[in-house]
Enzyme design. Structure first.
Site, PDB file in Angstrom:
ATOM      1  N   HIS A 105       0.815  -1.222   0.000  1.00 39.19           N
ATOM      2  CA  HIS A 105       0.000   0.000   0.000  1.00 39.19           C
ATOM      3  C   HIS A 105       0.843   1.263   0.000  1.00 39.19           C
ATOM      4  CE1 HIS A 105      -3.360  -2.516   0.020  1.00 39.19           C
ATOM      5  NE2 HIS A 105      -4.239  -1.605   0.399  1.00 39.19           N
ATOM      6  N   ASP A 167      -5.786   5.488   9.782  1.00 40.30           N
ATOM      7  CA  ASP A 167      -7.199   5.649   9.410  1.00 40.30           C
ATOM      8  C   ASP A 167      -7.740   4.390   8.738  1.00 40.30           C
ATOM      9  OD1 ASP A 167      -7.195   8.214  10.320  1.00 40.30           O
ATOM     10  OD2 ASP A 167      -6.817   9.121   8.367  1.00 40.30           O
ATOM     11  N   GLU A 278      -9.145  14.772  14.261  1.00 42.78           N
ATOM     12  CA  GLU A 278      -8.587  15.019  12.926  1.00 42.78           C
ATOM     13  C   GLU A 278      -9.264  16.262  12.358  1.00 42.78           C
ATOM     14  OE1 GLU A 278      -8.360  11.828  10.132  1.00 42.78           O
ATOM     15  OE2 GLU A 278      -6.967  10.667  11.371  1.00 42.78           O
TER      16      GLU A 278
HETATM   17  P1  FAD Z   1       4.307  -1.783   2.041  1.00 47.57           P
HETATM   18  O1  FAD Z   1       3.805  -0.741   1.145  1.00 47.57           O
HETATM   19  O2  FAD Z   1       4.259  -3.160   1.543  1.00 47.57           O
HETATM   20  O3  FAD Z   1       5.791  -1.421   2.521  1.00 47.57           O
HETATM   21  C1  FAD Z   1       6.144  -0.124   2.934  1.00 47.57           C
HETATM   22  C2  FAD Z   1       7.633  -0.052   3.271  1.00 47.57           C
HETATM   23  O4  FAD Z   1       7.895  -0.814   4.432  1.00 47.57           O
HETATM   24  C3  FAD Z   1       8.539  -0.621   2.187  1.00 47.57           C
HETATM   25  O5  FAD Z   1       9.748   0.082   2.180  1.00 47.57           O
HETATM   26  C4  FAD Z   1       8.765  -2.049   2.644  1.00 47.57           C
HETATM   27  O6  FAD Z   1       9.967  -2.580   2.133  1.00 47.57           O
HETATM   28  C5  FAD Z   1       8.805  -1.867   4.151  1.00 47.57           C
HETATM   29  N1  FAD Z   1       8.309  -3.033   4.873  1.00 47.57           N
HETATM   30  C6  FAD Z   1       7.128  -3.665   4.738  1.00 47.57           C
HETATM   31  N2  FAD Z   1       7.047  -4.662   5.607  1.00 47.57           N
HETATM   32  C7  FAD Z   1       8.207  -4.683   6.301  1.00 47.57           C
HETATM   33  C8  FAD Z   1       8.730  -5.494   7.337  1.00 47.57           C
HETATM   34  N3  FAD Z   1       8.051  -6.511   7.844  1.00 47.57           N
HETATM   35  N4  FAD Z   1       9.963  -5.210   7.806  1.00 47.57           N
HETATM   36  C9  FAD Z   1      10.684  -4.180   7.305  1.00 47.57           C
HETATM   37  N5  FAD Z   1      10.236  -3.392   6.320  1.00 47.57           N
HETATM   38  C10 FAD Z   1       9.011  -3.636   5.829  1.00 47.57           C
HETATM   39  N6  FAD Z   1      -0.412   5.720   6.985  1.00 47.57           N
HETATM   40  C11 FAD Z   1      -0.590   6.301   8.185  1.00 47.57           C
HETATM   41  O7  FAD Z   1       0.362   6.480   8.936  1.00 47.57           O
HETATM   42  N7  FAD Z   1      -1.829   6.692   8.583  1.00 47.57           N
HETATM   43  C12 FAD Z   1      -2.936   6.479   7.845  1.00 47.57           C
HETATM   44  O8  FAD Z   1      -4.029   6.823   8.246  1.00 47.57           O
HETATM   45  C13 FAD Z   1      -2.779   5.842   6.581  1.00 47.57           C
HETATM   46  N8  FAD Z   1      -3.842   5.587   5.792  1.00 47.57           N
HETATM   47  C14 FAD Z   1      -3.664   4.949   4.605  1.00 47.57           C
HETATM   48  C15 FAD Z   1      -4.775   4.667   3.823  1.00 47.57           C
HETATM   49  C16 FAD Z   1      -4.627   4.008   2.622  1.00 47.57           C
HETATM   50  C17 FAD Z   1      -5.835   3.717   1.783  1.00 47.57           C
HETATM   51  C18 FAD Z   1      -3.325   3.641   2.169  1.00 47.57           C
HETATM   52  C19 FAD Z   1      -3.149   2.967   0.865  1.00 47.57           C
HETATM   53  C20 FAD Z   1      -2.211   3.940   2.931  1.00 47.57           C
HETATM   54  C21 FAD Z   1      -2.367   4.597   4.162  1.00 47.57           C
HETATM   55  N9  FAD Z   1      -1.279   4.899   4.963  1.00 47.57           N
HETATM   56  C22 FAD Z   1      -1.474   5.496   6.184  1.00 47.57           C
HETATM   57  C23 FAD Z   1       0.096   4.659   4.509  1.00 47.57           C
HETATM   58  C24 FAD Z   1       0.616   3.327   5.004  1.00 47.57           C
HETATM   59  O9  FAD Z   1       0.828   3.349   6.388  1.00 47.57           O
HETATM   60  C25 FAD Z   1       1.962   3.019   4.357  1.00 47.57           C
HETATM   61  O10 FAD Z   1       1.890   3.130   2.977  1.00 47.57           O
HETATM   62  C26 FAD Z   1       2.404   1.609   4.748  1.00 47.57           C
HETATM   63  O11 FAD Z   1       3.735   1.449   4.379  1.00 47.57           O
HETATM   64  C27 FAD Z   1       1.576   0.590   4.025  1.00 47.57           C
HETATM   65  O12 FAD Z   1       1.726  -0.646   4.640  1.00 47.57           O
HETATM   66  P2  FAD Z   1       2.003  -1.933   3.783  1.00 47.57           P
HETATM   67  O13 FAD Z   1       1.864  -3.042   4.736  1.00 47.57           O
HETATM   68  O14 FAD Z   1       1.184  -1.986   2.568  1.00 47.57           O
HETATM   69  O15 FAD Z   1       3.540  -1.667   3.447  1.00 47.57           O
END
Ligand code: FAD
Length: 518
Positions: A105, A167, A278
């Site tokens: 994400h 969120d 917020e």
């Molecule tokens: P990924 O996108 O898969 O990874 C993100 C990063 O973390 C990459 O660099 C990856 O290599 C690294 N990573 C992933 N897993 C690990 C692990 N286990 N160990 C070490 N590194 C790792 N963020 C907020 O803070 N608040 C919000 O309210 C919020 N709302 C969101 C709403 C939506 C609809 C979306 C799409 C995103 C939102 N985000 C929010 C952003 C979100 O927190 C970040 O994009 C987060 O990185 C997404 O998590 P993911 O598991 O998909 O990580």
């Protein structure tokens, strides 16, 4: 004191040398375009896939503005699978890059590994294990691949809950802890990264370590907000509290930005006030869309629209107070008192009463709605910023009432809410502004595949406005196209960031998609 001074001088010199090396030396370690050649000779066959469907889906993310292909995807079934993969890269003459992918994400290829290996963390999720709640210790031990919604479902079975959220809950624990994890609870409980007690991490050398603020503390603080640079997080121990049952959820509309921020700042300075705060911005862009959520009664849509039309930019304060059987009789009175103390436009207050789960999982309804219309898997040229309190009024004039209104393209929610710096921890990797209070601003846009670049241009215009005005604005979920951008991003913290990189991932193997060391 003298020896301390001497040591800090040595420390400074070492850091300076490391920075110079970092800036001047092109990294040559992770250049192998074919990790598959090395991997196929080892025990990974079967766990690794080069199937085009897997590689293709690992190449894209929620942002849909980048397409960065790995050579292969690892679907690990154990921590050892990941450790072995990292060791193989680390020990090899021509190391290959690799990235943990949580739920993908990210919005700008942050979880990608060009010509390397993407580790699909979600394949680690085992419904029979991987999440253990301690009722007496008030914590949950969770595999980093789990989604926050899954964590919530499990802890609620025992009447417990983590206290700091994002969120949207369909994000992995490892993904948000690599960034920060912020929402309307941050002002009170700190971001998610300050609510972690312990972690298991595999470093870039393939070494596995348990860390906390008392054990391997440098690694612990490095990984929290560390953008995946120092290790792959496999387990986190998260603090819990007794879960409330319900949420009183109120929204108030404002036409005056200074009244809006004054009320926000006053509310976050109280320790016993609201549980969530917020705010958002509604801009007059032709047909209204942001506010046309199910939140406002349809009978009020017209008058809200005419208010936006008349004032061009209006603001919405959003607060929540949790309650249960014991506080049920006082919550209405408390919220009434709170409403009276606020300077919103009278007649524009909206109230909902929902379960705790309905409140925390509120974005899911919007997601399913957008998915049903084919509007979820579209480009998301997002921009998230931390703006110091002293600059927020200038930001309102220049960005909300200036760039955004003028360009007339921004669609999707625009969030703006303050948080207290003392709820963060400077030892962690996450970069934040210096002031005691700073605002999170989120331009959460959806665009078309044919026009997302226009939004990107707008992002650049906003960043330039902040840079030109020396406003001390820092990106959250950052994207920088050059290392110079990263040096400025981390400011005084850059030296320690580089030092930790050399310590925990000396071959620069991990999370290359962040584009920090490549
Ligand atoms: P990924 O996108 O898969 O990874 C993100 C990063 O973390 C990459 O660099 C990856 O290599 C690294 N990573 C992933 N897993 C690990 C692990 N286990 N160990 C070490 N590194 C790792 N963020 C907020 O803070 N608040 C919000 O309210 C919020 N709302 C969101 C709403 C939506 C609809 C979306 C799409 C995103 C939102 N985000 C929010 C952003 C979100 O927190 C970040 O994009 C987060 O990185 C997404 O998590 P993911 O598991 O998909 O990580």
């Amino acid at each position: 004191m003298a020896s301390y001074n001497f040591l800090s001088k040595v420390h400074l010199i070492v850091i300076t040398i490391l920075i110079i090396i970092t800036l001047l030396t092109p990294f040559t370690t992770n250049t192998s375009p074919q990790p598959w050649n090395i991997l196929s000779r080892n025990d990974f066959t079967g766990k690794l896939t080069t199937a085009s469907s897997s590689v293709e889906s690992a190449a894209i993310d929620f942002g849909h503005v980048t397409k960065i292909f790995p050579s292969a995807v690892l679907n690990p079934s154990s921590v050892e699978d990941i450790t072995d993969l990292i060791k193989l890269s680390y020990d090899s003459q021509s190391s290959f890059p690799l990235a943990a992918r949580g739920h993908g994400h990210s919005h700008r290829g942050q979880a990608s590994a060009k010509d390397g290996v993407v580790v699909n963390m979600r394949s680690m999720v085992n419904r029979d294990r991987g999440i253990k709640v301690s009722r007496t210790g008030l914590y949950v031990d969770v595999d980093a691949a789990w989604l926050w919604i899954e964590v919530l479902n499990k802890t609620l079975e025992l009447g417990l809950t983590p206290v700091s959220w994002t969120d949207y809950l369909y994000l992995t624990v490892g993904g948000t802890l690599s960034n920060g994890g912020i929402s309307g609870q941050t002002f009170r409980y700190g971001p998610q990264i300050t609510n972690v007690l312990e972690m298991d991490v595999i470093t870039g050398k393939g070494e596995i370590a348990t860390c906390s603020k008392d054990m391997n503390s440098d690694l612990f603080f490095a990984v929290l907000g560390g953008l995946g640079q120092f290790g792959i997080l496999t387990r986190a121990r998260i603090k819990l509290e007794v879960a409330p049952k319900r949420a009183k959820w109120l929204r108030f509309l404002y036409i005056d930005f200074s009244e809006f921020t004054r009320d926000q700042e006053r509310l976050i300075s109280k320790t016993d006030g609201v549980d969530f705060l917020e705010g958002s911005v509604m801009v007059d862009h032709g047909p209204p869309d942001n506010w046309r959520s199910t939140y406002y009664p349809p009978s009020d849509h017209l008058r809200i629209a005419s208010m936006v039309k008349r004032h061009r930019v209006i603001y919405c304060l959003e607060v929540v107070k949790y309650y249960d059987e014991t506080s049920q009789h006082t919550v209405n009175e408390e919220m009434e008192e709170l409403s009276e103390s606020l300077n919103y436009v009278r007649g524009f207050m909206y109230e909902k009463d929902v379960t705790y789960m309905e409140f925390l999982n509120r974005v899911r309804t919007g997601e399913l709605n957008l998915k049903s219309k084919g509007q979820w898997d579209v480009p998301h040229p997002w921009l998230n910023l931390f703006v110091p309190k002293s600059q927020i009024s200038k930001f309102d004039d220049g960005v909300f009432k200036g760039i955004i209104l003028r360009n007339n393209i921004t669609t999707g929610p625009v969030l703006v809410y303050p948080m207290n710096r003392n709820k963060w921890n400077d030892q962690m990797s996450a970069a934040i502004p210096e002031e005691d209070v700073f605002y999170a601003v989120g331009l959460l846009r959806s665009a078309g595949f044919d026009n997302w670049e226009a939004y990107d241009q707008e992002n650049m215009e906003i960043l330039k406005f902040c840079d030109d005005g020396n406003m001390g604005v820092i990106q959250y979920l950052p994207y920088h196209s050059s290392q110079e951008g990263w040096v400025r991003h981390f400011g005084p913290g850059w030296g320690i960031f580089v030092e930790r990189k050399y310590k925990y991932d000396p071959k620069m193997i991990l999370s290359p998609g962040q584009n920090i060391f490549q």
